[in-house]
Design an enzyme around this catalytic site. Structure first.
Site, PDB file in Angstrom:
ATOM      1  N   CYS A  30       1.616   0.228  -7.987  1.00 30.81           N
ATOM      2  CA  CYS A  30       2.227   0.518  -7.665  1.00 30.81           C
ATOM      3  C   CYS A  30       4.340   0.362  -8.588  1.00 30.81           C
ATOM      4  O   CYS A  30       5.336   1.001  -8.509  1.00 30.81           O
ATOM      5  CB  CYS A  30       3.502  -0.061  -7.013  1.00 30.81           C
ATOM      6  SG  CYS A  30       3.231  -1.805  -6.928  1.00 30.81           S
TER       7      CYS A  30
ATOM      8  N   GLY B  92       1.139  -1.093   0.138  1.00 40.54           N
ATOM      9  CA  GLY B  92      -0.360  -0.127   0.219  1.00 40.54           C
ATOM     10  C   GLY B  92       0.645   1.083  -0.131  1.00 40.54           C
ATOM     11  O   GLY B  92       1.783   1.233  -0.684  1.00 40.54           O
ATOM     12  N   SER B  93       0.317   2.160   0.767  1.00 38.19           N
ATOM     13  CA  SER B  93       0.848   3.947   0.513  1.00 38.19           C
ATOM     14  C   SER B  93       2.492   3.566   1.034  1.00 38.19           C
ATOM     15  O   SER B  93       2.628   2.905   2.343  1.00 38.19           O
ATOM     16  CB  SER B  93      -0.119   4.659   0.842  1.00 38.19           C
ATOM     17  OG  SER B  93      -0.519   4.823   2.198  1.00 38.19           O
ATOM     18  N   THR B  94       3.619   4.315   1.451  1.00 36.41           N
ATOM     19  CA  THR B  94       4.218   4.749   2.144  1.00 36.41           C
ATOM     20  C   THR B  94       3.854   5.402   3.686  1.00 36.41           C
ATOM     21  O   THR B  94       4.015   4.980   4.173  1.00 36.41           O
ATOM     22  CB  THR B  94       5.283   5.437   0.871  1.00 36.41           C
ATOM     23  OG1 THR B  94       6.178   4.021   0.448  1.00 36.41           O
ATOM     24  CG2 THR B  94       6.726   6.031   2.510  1.00 36.41           C
TER      25      THR B  94
ATOM     26  N   GLU C   7       4.055  10.840  -5.404  1.00 38.00           N
ATOM     27  CA  GLU C   7       3.315   8.729  -6.020  1.00 38.00           C
ATOM     28  C   GLU C   7       1.870   9.894  -5.940  1.00 38.00           C
ATOM     29  O   GLU C   7       1.367  10.244  -5.544  1.00 38.00           O
ATOM     30  CB  GLU C   7       3.239   8.339  -5.980  1.00 38.00           C
ATOM     31  CG  GLU C   7       2.172   6.895  -6.092  1.00 38.00           C
ATOM     32  CD  GLU C   7       2.566   5.051  -4.993  1.00 38.00           C
ATOM     33  OE1 GLU C   7       1.976   5.306  -3.949  1.00 38.00           O
ATOM     34  OE2 GLU C   7       2.486   3.770  -6.209  1.00 38.00           O
TER      35      GLU C   7
ATOM     36  N   GLY D 224       2.481   2.330   5.301  1.00 36.32           N
ATOM     37  CA  GLY D 224       3.597   1.194   6.094  1.00 36.32           C
ATOM     38  C   GLY D 224       4.175   2.089   7.302  1.00 36.32           C
ATOM     39  O   GLY D 224       5.015   0.815   7.857  1.00 36.32           O
TER      40      GLY D 224
HETATM   41  P1  NAI Z   1      -3.575   3.039   2.178  1.00 32.41           P
HETATM   42  O1  NAI Z   1      -2.217   2.902   1.534  1.00 32.41           O
HETATM   43  O2  NAI Z   1      -4.053   3.706   2.872  1.00 32.41           O
HETATM   44  O3  NAI Z   1      -4.426   1.595   1.879  1.00 32.41           O
HETATM   45  C1  NAI Z   1      -3.605   0.198   1.195  1.00 32.41           C
HETATM   46  C2  NAI Z   1      -4.192  -0.931   2.919  1.00 32.41           C
HETATM   47  O4  NAI Z   1      -3.754  -0.007   4.303  1.00 32.41           O
HETATM   48  C3  NAI Z   1      -5.927  -1.080   2.744  1.00 32.41           C
HETATM   49  O5  NAI Z   1      -5.999  -2.303   2.921  1.00 32.41           O
HETATM   50  C4  NAI Z   1      -5.783  -0.335   3.915  1.00 32.41           C
HETATM   51  O6  NAI Z   1      -7.717  -0.383   5.206  1.00 32.41           O
HETATM   52  C5  NAI Z   1      -4.922  -0.261   5.480  1.00 32.41           C
HETATM   53  N1  NAI Z   1      -4.992   0.580   6.131  1.00 32.41           N
HETATM   54  C6  NAI Z   1      -4.663   2.124   5.766  1.00 32.41           C
HETATM   55  N2  NAI Z   1      -4.385   2.743   7.307  1.00 32.41           N
HETATM   56  C7  NAI Z   1      -3.971   1.678   7.840  1.00 32.41           C
HETATM   57  C8  NAI Z   1      -3.473   1.693   9.235  1.00 32.41           C
HETATM   58  N3  NAI Z   1      -3.284   2.655   9.659  1.00 32.41           N
HETATM   59  N4  NAI Z   1      -2.824   0.380   9.949  1.00 32.41           N
HETATM   60  C9  NAI Z   1      -3.132  -1.136   8.994  1.00 32.41           C
HETATM   61  N5  NAI Z   1      -3.481  -0.227   7.733  1.00 32.41           N
HETATM   62  C10 NAI Z   1      -4.533   0.326   7.471  1.00 32.41           C
HETATM   63  O7  NAI Z   1      -4.046   3.126   0.122  1.00 32.41           O
HETATM   64  P2  NAI Z   1      -4.957   4.036  -0.475  1.00 32.41           P
HETATM   65  O8  NAI Z   1      -5.458   5.057   0.891  1.00 32.41           O
HETATM   66  O9  NAI Z   1      -5.645   3.177  -0.591  1.00 32.41           O
HETATM   67  O10 NAI Z   1      -4.226   4.770  -1.744  1.00 32.41           O
HETATM   68  C11 NAI Z   1      -4.088   5.768  -1.201  1.00 32.41           C
HETATM   69  C12 NAI Z   1      -2.561   6.118  -1.829  1.00 32.41           C
HETATM   70  O11 NAI Z   1      -1.432   4.923  -1.139  1.00 32.41           O
HETATM   71  C13 NAI Z   1      -2.530   5.569  -3.654  1.00 32.41           C
HETATM   72  O12 NAI Z   1      -2.703   7.219  -3.916  1.00 32.41           O
HETATM   73  C14 NAI Z   1      -0.835   4.858  -3.964  1.00 32.41           C
HETATM   74  O13 NAI Z   1      -0.405   6.625  -3.679  1.00 32.41           O
HETATM   75  C15 NAI Z   1      -0.674   4.647  -2.806  1.00 32.41           C
HETATM   76  N6  NAI Z   1      -0.856   3.067  -3.124  1.00 32.41           N
HETATM   77  C16 NAI Z   1       0.469   2.216  -3.275  1.00 32.41           C
HETATM   78  C17 NAI Z   1      -0.218   0.796  -3.769  1.00 32.41           C
HETATM   79  C18 NAI Z   1       0.978   0.328  -4.812  1.00 32.41           C
HETATM   80  O14 NAI Z   1       0.695  -0.987  -5.211  1.00 32.41           O
HETATM   81  N7  NAI Z   1       2.056   0.245  -3.954  1.00 32.41           N
HETATM   82  C19 NAI Z   1      -1.976   0.162  -3.627  1.00 32.41           C
HETATM   83  C20 NAI Z   1      -2.510   1.577  -3.252  1.00 32.41           C
HETATM   84  C21 NAI Z   1      -2.267   2.486  -2.995  1.00 32.41           C
END
Ligand code: NAI
Ligand code: MG
Length: 497
Positions: free
Chosen positions: A303, A246-248, A400, A251
């Site tokens: 990504c 997911g997002s940095t 990103e 992470g």
């Molecule tokens: P996100 O990083 O918030 O979500 C990814 C996962 O993390 C989801 O399952 C979400 O429910 C979970 N999550 C969110 N906050 C959390 C927390 N505090 N503790 C544990 N888990 C948590 O990504 P989001 O909001 O969907 O997208 C935002 C940006 O993130 C995108 O615009 C993109 O830049 C990046 N992103 C990058 C990805 C990749 O494949 N590298 C995939 C998705 C998003």
């Protein structure tokens, strides 16, 4: 619930999934409601209309899933490896049997073209699962020649315990399998949390998991948003590892929660801002087409997207013109449309974020070569957009975007290219197009990225390690490295005297 679905000959099973709403949580091979009774809706990004409701797992549900996964671990972790492999192979067969409807669910929930879900996502899901299943009975230790006399020393690779997999919405089922495959092959038990935007295919997978014969508690599936569901997993003392994509920013939160709770292991596959390079001696037609698909597949929500395009100055006009021509022919439409190249973005919030980057880029002086606007009034569609720029400090170039936006610039020398390509916090992937083999390898070695494609872009394979440099994360998925992520080494000393 009456659903506004597109004209399409859906599988009856797909429609049934939408009717059976609200969905429940999958714990101990049983379907249970969230203890709070709360639910949330998942939307169709092509229309913004709800598809189904799912249970919202809170801290108490996380406790229940952890207890189930902990109870299942001793038997599963010490089971015969070939038997674990057999169940994973059975699961792959079941996914293949349900591939048509699973592809439809992916397109409904995520928005991607159905052709892509069918020919891309689903075949890869089972390819990856079978590859990892094959590792189960090939996880070996070693014997160690120590300096002590009469001591026989050997190592074992043992599973960690309960693994939480927290995944994004861009490849819902594939991301689930990337983590489930090696985690279960190595003998861990699992709690999977799909993204709140795309829970449907993971929930369908639960029934296939039960049918494949996995014992209760080996796989548990909790739906819900980052807060509270994901955060409760990251902070839980009963979880041995979190595998995250997911997002940095998230992470970093997961690492902090891991540090504050029990130093659980963390592997992170995060964002990117990948440099894709076209030298003037490249095969231009392939390079331009490659650069186009490097960024516009999955509407730029990948990504590894090649979002910074560096073109050697002698070829710059030719590349920008060719890219513009190609991009203006791309059809933006919903995923079930007869002809579609670019589907919707995942959500209103994502569309607005991306539009914000486009507006900000224009204000900061980058030039729009193509696209730049929304398509239609309904759903979350944006035009594929090309920016021309010179200033590497622009937000558009540094952050990103995760949408259909590429930033193109000219360069004059290899030294300049490497300095600029590496001028980013990210390091997930990179591409280079040239007929000069020396130049290609010089770039591949100098660029700070976990994967480099020469005269191609975007290939990912179950056997090829994949992961990030710098703030794109750490740990390598795929290949044998994936097994290392889900095991720990024990050293055993035997006195032979
Ligand atoms: P996100 O990083 O918030 O979500 C990814 C996962 O993390 C989801 O399952 C979400 O429910 C979970 N999550 C969110 N906050 C959390 C927390 N505090 N503790 C544990 N888990 C948590 O990504 P989001 O909001 O969907 O997208 C935002 C940006 O993130 C995108 O615009 C993109 O830049 C990046 N992103 C990058 C990805 C990749 O494949 N590298 C995939 C998705 C998003
Ligand atoms: Mg959805």
């Amino acid at each position: 619930m009456k659903k506004a679905l597109p004209e399409y000959d859906f599988q009856p099973a797909t429609l049934k999934v939408l009717e059976d709403s609200p969905k429940k949580l999958f714990i101990n091979n049983e379907w249970v409601a969230a203890q709070s009774g709360e639910t949330f809706e998942t939307l169709n990004p092509a229309t913004g209309a709800p598809l189904a409701a799912a249970a919202l797992a809170g801290a108490a549900d996380v406790d229940a899933a952890v207890a189930a996964a902990q109870a299942a671990f001793p038997a599963w972790g010490s089971s015969i490896a070939a038997e674990r492999a057999e169940k994973l192979f059975k699961l792959a067969d079941l996914i293949d049997q349900h591939a048509d409807m699973l592809a439809e669910l992916e397109t409904l929930d995520n928005g991607k073209p159905i052709r892509v879900a069918r020919r891309g996502d689903l075949p890869y899901v089972t390819k990856h699962l079978r590859y990892q299943a094959g590792w189960a009975d090939k996880i070996e230790g070693s014997t160690v020649p120590v300096t002590f006399p009469n001591q026989f020393v050997y190592t074992r690779r043992e599973p960690l315990g309960v693994v939480a997999a927290i995944i994004p919405w861009n490849f819902p089922l594939l991301m689930a399998i990337w983590k489930l495959g090696p985690a279960l092959a190595a003998g861990n038990t699992l709690i999977l949390k799909p993204a709140e935007q795309t829970p449907l295919s993971a929930l369908y997978l639960a029934d296939l998991i039960r049918e494949a014969g996995f014992p209760p508690g080996v796989v548990n599936i909790l739906t819900g948003p980052g807060e509270p569901t994901g955060a409760a997993l990251a902070a839980h003392p009963g979880i041995a590892k979190v595998a995250f994509t997911g997002s940095t920013a998230v992470g970093a939160k997961i690492m902090a929660a891991a540090a504050a709770s029990n130093l659980k292991r963390v592997s992170l596959e995060l964002g990117g801002k990948s440099p894709n390079v076209i030298f003037a001696d490249a095969d231009m037609a392939s390079a331009v087409r490659g650069a186009q698909w490097a960024v516009f597949s999955t509407a730029g929500q990948e990504c590894v997207a090649g979002t910074r395009l560096f073109v050697e100055r002698a070829a710059y006009d030719q590349v920008v013109d060719g890219l513009k021509q190609n991009v203006e022919k791309m059809v933006v439409d919903h995923g079930f449309a007869e002809k579609v190249h670019v589907g919707p973005l995942i959500s209103q919030a994502q569309m607005e974020r991306v539009q914000g980057y486009i507006d900000q880029g224009q204000q900061a002086g980058a030039e729009i070569v193509a696209g730049g606007g929304r398509v239609g009034e309904q759903g979350y569609f944006l035009q594929p957009t090309i920016f021309a720029y010179q200033d590497d400090t622009l937000k558009l170039v540094q952050e990103e975007i995760f949408g259909p936006v590429v930033a193109v610039t000219a360069f004059d020398s290899e030294d300049e290219l490497i300095a600029r390509a590496n001028d980013t916090q990210y390091g997930l992937a990179a591409g280079v197009w040239t007929r000069d083999v020396g130049k290609a390898h010089r770039y591949a070695h100098a660029v700070q990225a976990g994967t480099v494609w020469i005269n191609g872009y975007g290939m990912i394979d179950p056997a090829a390690p994949f992961g990030g440099y710098k703030m794109s994360g750490f740990g390598r998925e795929m290949g044998k490295e994936a097994i290392d992520l889900y095991t720990q080494v024990k050293t055993v000393w035997v006195n032979t005297q």
